[in-house]
Design an enzyme around this catalytic site. Structure first.
Site, mmCIF file in Angstrom:
data_model
loop_
_atom_site.group_PDB
_atom_site.id
_atom_site.type_symbol
_atom_site.label_atom_id
_atom_site.label_comp_id
_atom_site.label_asym_id
_atom_site.label_seq_id
_atom_site.Cartn_x
_atom_site.Cartn_y
_atom_site.Cartn_z
ATOM 1 N N SER A 144 0.857 -1.185 0.000
ATOM 2 C CA SER A 144 0.000 0.000 0.000
ATOM 3 C C SER A 144 0.888 1.228 0.000
ATOM 4 C CB SER A 144 -0.880 0.005 1.255
ATOM 5 O OG SER A 144 -1.500 1.251 1.459
ATOM 6 N N TYR A 157 -1.854 -0.180 10.886
ATOM 7 C CA TYR A 157 -1.830 -0.577 9.473
ATOM 8 C C TYR A 157 -0.610 -0.008 8.760
ATOM 9 C CZ TYR A 157 -3.419 -0.891 4.591
ATOM 10 O OH TYR A 157 -3.520 -1.144 3.245
#
Length: 260
Positions: A144, A157
């Protein structure tokens, strides 16, 4: 067993019962891959495998919780037993906790690292010897842009995705000389059930609507819009087929590019 990365390759796709993982499985099935689909939900996973087989693909399902330290080795063994070898592992399974830092618990951090770092490392450990012996293979991590920069309310995250990108770089440096490709694919926010659930959670705090929260997330992407799962899947399929040089692939650019 000699790897055959362009002739009906054998590929593991984790987190493939829904969302980005399902889109990746569909794209790779269309490209002729033989697939071992891995996810926790055996029923949903079996449905996806059946759908792909109905389209003429070779697709097997392997239900597993990748937080279990033995699951990755079992999946690699299952793929080799089913297909006679293994060419690619796509590490897509993950979690996306979102909360203020003061509400971010050790359990949230632990699960994020278990799925985004420990599981990909376990797959690398299980697959590396075979890949080095055959002089080919690919470990692809669905990372990501949170692994390249930070976002608010995503401390667990973002930390885990930075770990995933770092792991890809380390594995690339170690395994690249043996002919093994390692990629970290980094989209921005993707239009999935998880993203829409996060928008709904933000709205539930009472300061905005789910649509407004979703739009704000999309605006944080440098391309100015949400990525689609199909767009991410197409990038994965291209990398596995073309095997370009590079490691960290930033999709949140126009055009996408390797950043190193």
């Amino acid at each position: 067993m000699t790897g055959t990365p362009h002739a009906s390759p054998a590929t593991i796709v984790t987190g493939s019962s829904r969302g980005i993982g399902k889109a990746i499985a569909e794209a790779l099935a269309a490209a002729g891959h033989r697939l071992l689909l891995v996810a926790r939900d055996a029923t949903a996973l079996g449905t996806v495998a059946a759908e792909l087989r109905a389209r003429g693909a070779r697709a097997e399902s392997f239900a597993a919780d990748l937080r279990d330290e033995h699951a990755a080795a079992a999946a690699v063994a299952a793929a080799r037993a089913a297909f006679g070898g293994l060419d690619h592992v796509v590490n897509n399974a993950g979690t996306a906790p979102s909360d203020k830092v003061e509400n971010t618990t050790p359990a949230m951090l632990r699960e994020a690292f278990d799925l985004h770092v420990a599981a990909p490392l376990a797959f690398a450990r299980a697959a590396a010897a075979g890949f080095k012996q055959q002089g080919s293979g690919c470990l692809l991590h669905l990372a990501s842009t949170a692994g390249l920069r930070g976002y608010p309310f995503t401390s667990a995250y973002t930390a885990a995705k930075h770990g995933m990108v770092g792991l890809a770089r380390a594995l690339s440096a170690e395994l690249g000389p043996a002919g093994v490709r390692v990629y970290a694919v980094c989209p921005g926010f993707v239009d999935t059930d998880i993203t829409r659930g996060a928008a709904a959670a933000i709205a539930a705090r009472g300061k905005t609507t789910a649509d407004a929260a979703f739009a704000r997330m999309a605006a944080q992407n440098r391309i100015g819009r949400m990525h689609s799962p199909a767009e991410v899947a197409a990038a994965v399929a291209r990398l596995l087929h073309d095997r370009p040089a590079g490691c960290v692939y930033d999709l949140d650019r126009d055009p996408p590019a390797f950043v190193d």
